[in-house]
Write a protein that holds these residues in place. Structure first.
Motif, short mmCIF file in Angstrom:
data_model
loop_
_atom_site.label_atom_id
_atom_site.label_comp_id
_atom_site.label_asym_id
_atom_site.label_seq_id
_atom_site.Cartn_x
_atom_site.Cartn_y
_atom_site.Cartn_z
N LEU A 205 -8.18 -16.90 32.89
CA LEU A 205 -7.13 -17.06 35.00
C LEU A 205 -6.19 -17.37 34.77
O LEU A 205 -5.87 -16.98 35.96
CB LEU A 205 -6.97 -19.41 34.73
N ARG B 137 -5.95 -12.74 35.88
CA ARG B 137 -7.01 -12.69 37.10
C ARG B 137 -6.01 -12.38 38.04
O ARG B 137 -5.17 -13.39 39.06
CB ARG B 137 -7.46 -14.65 37.98
N PHE C 182 -9.86 -19.49 46.94
CA PHE C 182 -9.72 -18.65 44.98
C PHE C 182 -7.90 -18.88 44.74
O PHE C 182 -8.21 -19.50 43.48
CB PHE C 182 -10.67 -17.71 44.79
N LEU D 157 -6.15 -20.75 42.15
CA LEU D 157 -5.56 -20.08 41.01
C LEU D 157 -4.13 -20.41 40.47
O LEU D 157 -2.88 -20.97 39.97
CB LEU D 157 -5.96 -18.06 40.75
N PHE E 256 -18.38 -19.60 42.83
CA PHE E 256 -17.82 -20.02 41.63
C PHE E 256 -18.07 -19.19 40.72
O PHE E 256 -17.49 -18.24 39.96
CB PHE E 256 -17.32 -20.82 41.19
N PHE F 232 -15.97 -18.05 37.78
CA PHE F 232 -14.62 -18.90 37.59
C PHE F 232 -15.45 -20.38 36.91
O PHE F 232 -14.85 -21.16 36.74
CB PHE F 232 -14.20 -19.48 39.53
N LEU G 23 -13.56 -20.33 33.83
CA LEU G 23 -12.42 -20.99 33.78
C LEU G 23 -11.52 -21.92 34.31
O LEU G 23 -10.71 -22.46 33.54
CB LEU G 23 -11.99 -20.10 34.20
#
Lengths: 140, 126
Positions: A100, A103, B71, B75, B101, B106, B109
């Motif tokens: 993550l 990313r 997203f 993040l 997702f 994701f 994650l």
């Protein structure tokens, strides 16, 4: 019920509410399934915001057209803008295996478009960028 | 309620209901997490974490759809949470939001729970 929708907006994120409402109306009129509706909403958001971000120098006014066409076997979404030549389909795919924190977000939008739509194509036509996205549906 | 997606025309594409449960800050954005609304929403989350709300649950049940801008906000929130030694948990994903997702890879994650109760328990766990 019209099989066609055409909506014009200026290159300003603040103008996106109108196109979202128009797409919502089209989705309701055609009773499109939730998955297809989600695909259209996300792709409109990605493609239009992309065109606004990449197509125009600061302060330059532009016009973007969003078209929806319900065909017998699916729905076609076309986004046309009069900005600088820009083919979003050339963007590299993001590395989805990274953790993550590492990313990058760049490229995710076009990855989502490719994943949600069955056919994607780009053309530069009459000085305009035309992104054509098709989502198949059960034949009506 | 705090309008997070206010634009020049006064239009709001997401509003956020903020509450506290057992020391966990619970945010419930309602509307769309799109190119317009995601930035102000993400800014609000980061602001809250910086102000000390390090244990946070974001309940997405009222989200109509999420695009890459959404997203991006999540993040950034995750990074701020990690930097603050906090814990950020998500819950309430509809089938379509969950699918997004999945497409973005994701699901594994983020910490994702099925219900708000599970989410609160996970966010406050040591």
């Amino acid at each position: 019920v019209s099989d066609e929708l055409e909506f014009h907006l200026v290159n300003d994120l603040a103008a996106m509410a109108g196109v979202v409402e128009a797409v919502e109306g089209f989705v309701a009129e055609h009773r499109l399934p939730a998955e297809a509706a989600n695909a259209l909403y996300v792709c409109v958001d990605e493609a239009v915001s992309n065109a606004i971000a990449h197509g125009y120098p600061e302060g330059e006014r532009g016009e973007i057209a969003v078209r929806l066409h319900r065909r017998a076997d699916g729905v076609v979404l076309e986004i046309e803008d009069d900005g600088a030549p820009f083919d979003p389909l050339q963007a590299a795919s993001p590395d989805l295996t990274l953790p993550l924190a590492a990313r990058p977000i760049g490229g995710l939008g076009i990855h989502l478009i490719r994943s949600l739509m069955d056919e994607v194509s780009y053309a530069r036509r009459d000085g305009r960028n035309v992104l054509k996205l098709t989502r198949k549906l059960a034949t009506r | 309620m705090m309008p997070a997606g206010s634009s020049r025309g006064g239009w709001v594409s997401v509003e956020v209901i903020e509450s506290n449960a057992d020391g966990v800050t619970v945010l419930e954005p309602r509307g769309r997490m799109d190119a317009v609304s995601s930035k102000p929403f993400g800014d609000r989350v980061v602001e809250l974490i910086r102000a000390g709300s390090t244990r946070m649950l974001i309940d997405l049940k009222g989200i109509q759809y999420i695009s890459s801008a959404g997203f991006r906000a999540l993040l950034i929130a995750h990074k701020q949470s990690t930097d603050s030694q906090g814990r950020l948990v998500l819950c309430g994903l509809s089938a379509e939001v969950r699918r997004m997702f999945e497409l973005g890879a994701f699901l594994d994650l983020f910490a994702i729970c099925g219900t708000r109760e599970e989410g609160i328990a996970k966010a406050k766990a040591k």
